[in-house]
Design a protein around this motif. Structure first.
Motif, PDB file in Angstrom:
ATOM      1  N   GLN A  45       2.821  -5.296  25.330  1.00 18.92           N
ATOM      2  CA  GLN A  45       2.295  -6.533  25.910  1.00 18.92           C
ATOM      3  C   GLN A  45       1.650  -6.263  27.279  1.00 18.92           C
ATOM      4  OE1 GLN A  45       5.176  -9.674  26.196  1.00 18.92           O
ATOM      5  NE2 GLN A  45       3.655 -11.190  26.758  1.00 18.92           N
ATOM      6  N   ASN A  46       2.305  -5.473  28.127  1.00 16.70           N
ATOM      7  CA  ASN A  46       1.746  -5.179  29.447  1.00 16.70           C
ATOM      8  C   ASN A  46       0.487  -4.320  29.359  1.00 16.70           C
ATOM      9  OD1 ASN A  46       3.507  -6.715  30.921  1.00 16.70           O
ATOM     10  ND2 ASN A  46       4.888  -5.025  31.379  1.00 16.70           N
ATOM     11  N   ILE A  47       0.449  -3.390  28.429  1.00 18.22           N
ATOM     12  CA  ILE A  47      -0.772  -2.582  28.263  1.00 18.22           C
ATOM     13  C   ILE A  47      -1.939  -3.491  27.922  1.00 18.22           C
ATOM     14  CG2 ILE A  47      -1.928  -0.811  26.874  1.00 18.22           C
ATOM     15  CD1 ILE A  47       0.860   0.494  26.488  1.00 18.22           C
ATOM     16  N   ILE A  48      -1.726  -4.381  26.957  1.00 17.80           N
ATOM     17  CA  ILE A  48      -2.814  -5.267  26.525  1.00 17.80           C
ATOM     18  C   ILE A  48      -3.208  -6.242  27.629  1.00 17.80           C
ATOM     19  CG2 ILE A  48      -3.426  -7.099  24.891  1.00 17.80           C
ATOM     20  CD1 ILE A  48      -1.781  -5.496  22.794  1.00 17.80           C
ATOM     21  N   ILE A  49      -2.237  -6.814  28.302  1.00 18.94           N
ATOM     22  CA  ILE A  49      -2.538  -7.796  29.352  1.00 18.94           C
ATOM     23  C   ILE A  49      -3.208  -7.150  30.565  1.00 18.94           C
ATOM     24  CG2 ILE A  49      -1.499  -9.358  31.066  1.00 18.94           C
ATOM     25  CD1 ILE A  49       0.575 -10.095  28.882  1.00 18.94           C
ATOM     26  N   TYR A  50      -2.671  -6.032  31.046  1.00 22.06           N
ATOM     27  CA  TYR A  50      -3.145  -5.453  32.301  1.00 22.06           C
ATOM     28  C   TYR A  50      -4.215  -4.367  32.138  1.00 22.06           C
ATOM     29  CZ  TYR A  50       0.749  -8.057  34.165  1.00 22.06           C
ATOM     30  OH  TYR A  50       1.611  -9.074  34.492  1.00 22.06           O
ATOM     31  N   GLY A  52      -5.929  -3.895  29.007  1.00 23.50           N
ATOM     32  CA  GLY A  52      -6.898  -4.356  28.022  1.00 23.50           C
ATOM     33  C   GLY A  52      -6.647  -3.780  26.643  1.00 23.50           C
ATOM     34  N   GLU A  53      -7.174  -4.492  25.647  1.00 21.79           N
ATOM     35  CA  GLU A  53      -6.979  -4.061  24.270  1.00 21.79           C
ATOM     36  C   GLU A  53      -7.665  -2.725  23.991  1.00 21.79           C
ATOM     37  OE1 GLU A  53      -7.329  -5.591  19.666  1.00 21.79           O
ATOM     38  OE2 GLU A  53      -7.742  -7.027  21.264  1.00 21.79           O
ATOM     39  N   GLU A  54      -8.808  -2.489  24.620  1.00 16.66           N
ATOM     40  CA  GLU A  54      -9.510  -1.216  24.409  1.00 16.66           C
ATOM     41  C   GLU A  54      -8.653  -0.029  24.862  1.00 16.66           C
ATOM     42  OE1 GLU A  54     -13.587   0.944  25.911  1.00 16.66           O
ATOM     43  OE2 GLU A  54     -13.633  -1.230  25.606  1.00 16.66           O
ATOM     44  N   ALA A  55      -7.992  -0.171  25.987  1.00 17.75           N
ATOM     45  CA  ALA A  55      -7.096   0.884  26.472  1.00 17.75           C
ATOM     46  C   ALA A  55      -5.942   1.088  25.499  1.00 17.75           C
ATOM     47  CB  ALA A  55      -6.568   0.542  27.861  1.00 17.75           C
ATOM     48  N   PRO A 118       2.106  -9.844  21.554  1.00 21.15           N
ATOM     49  CA  PRO A 118       1.138 -10.226  22.569  1.00 21.15           C
ATOM     50  C   PRO A 118      -0.151 -10.841  22.034  1.00 21.15           C
ATOM     51  CG  PRO A 118       1.282  -7.846  22.367  1.00 21.15           C
ATOM     52  CD  PRO A 118       2.400  -8.414  21.567  1.00 21.15           C
ATOM     53  N   LEU A 119      -0.636 -10.418  20.896  1.00 19.71           N
ATOM     54  CA  LEU A 119      -1.894 -10.954  20.392  1.00 19.71           C
ATOM     55  C   LEU A 119      -1.690 -12.180  19.503  1.00 19.71           C
ATOM     56  CD1 LEU A 119      -3.812  -7.681  19.522  1.00 19.71           C
ATOM     57  CD2 LEU A 119      -3.962  -9.062  21.588  1.00 19.71           C
TER      58      LEU A 119
END
Length: 168
Positions: A45-50, A52-55, A118-119
């Motif tokens: 969740q933190n990776i996607i939020i902070y 981004g989904e591309e990362a 998260p999504l």
């Protein structure tokens, strides 16, 4: 020679419970999300939020690359959106056997913990839309589709039956 077995489909606990498949095959089991969290020290969740989904998609590709290049053949449960990356799809198809574990969207909704996905937090409509968008990708990417409408044991039996002899 054994190949990796990649499990794809919408985010559902059944995919993760397919450790039984790994045990049946005498293979290691990797939950791709857990591998990424351990490697990055961040929640998905933190990776996607902070970041981004591309990362996050890059993290998925790197985690699969590491498993494929450095580990014995394994069962790898991927995230629901792993099929969105063409590079990751190519890597999975070239490195093993891709199994689409299909469940009806209403069963998926019954299983999801909306607080940790998260999504999928937005709405029920979003989940239906996501399902409609991804379903054709899952079918296109997979070597085989199995229905997971009942028990894990039934799903494992279906997968084992569908595996080519080289993977069994």
């Amino acid at each position: 020679m054994q190949q990796h077995i990649f499990l794809i489909g919408m985010p559902v606990p059944a995919k993760l419970r397919c450790k039984a498949l790994a045990q049946h095959q005498g293979m290691e089991f990797y939950d791709l999300d857990a591998v990424i969290q351990e490697k990055t020290g961040k929640s998905i969740q933190n990776i996607i939020i902070y970041d981004g989904e591309e990362a996050f998609r890059k993290d998925e590709f790197e985690a699969i690359t590491d498993i494929v290049n450095h580990k014995m053949p394994a069962v790898i449960a991927t995230g629901g959106g792993t099929v969105l990356s063409e590079d990751t799809v190519k890597l999975m198809r070239e490195s093993g056997f891709v199994v689409f574990i299909h469940r009806d969207v209403t069963q998926i909704l019954d299983d999801l913990d909306m607080e940790i996905r998260p999504l999928l937090k937005e709405s029920i409509e979003y989940i239906f839309r996501l399902y409609e968008e991804r379903y054709p990708l899952y079918e296109k990417v997979s070597h085989v589709k199995v229905q997971n409408a009942s028990t894990i044991a039934d799903a494992v039996d279906q997968i084992v039956e569908a595996l080519p002899k080289v993977v069994r």
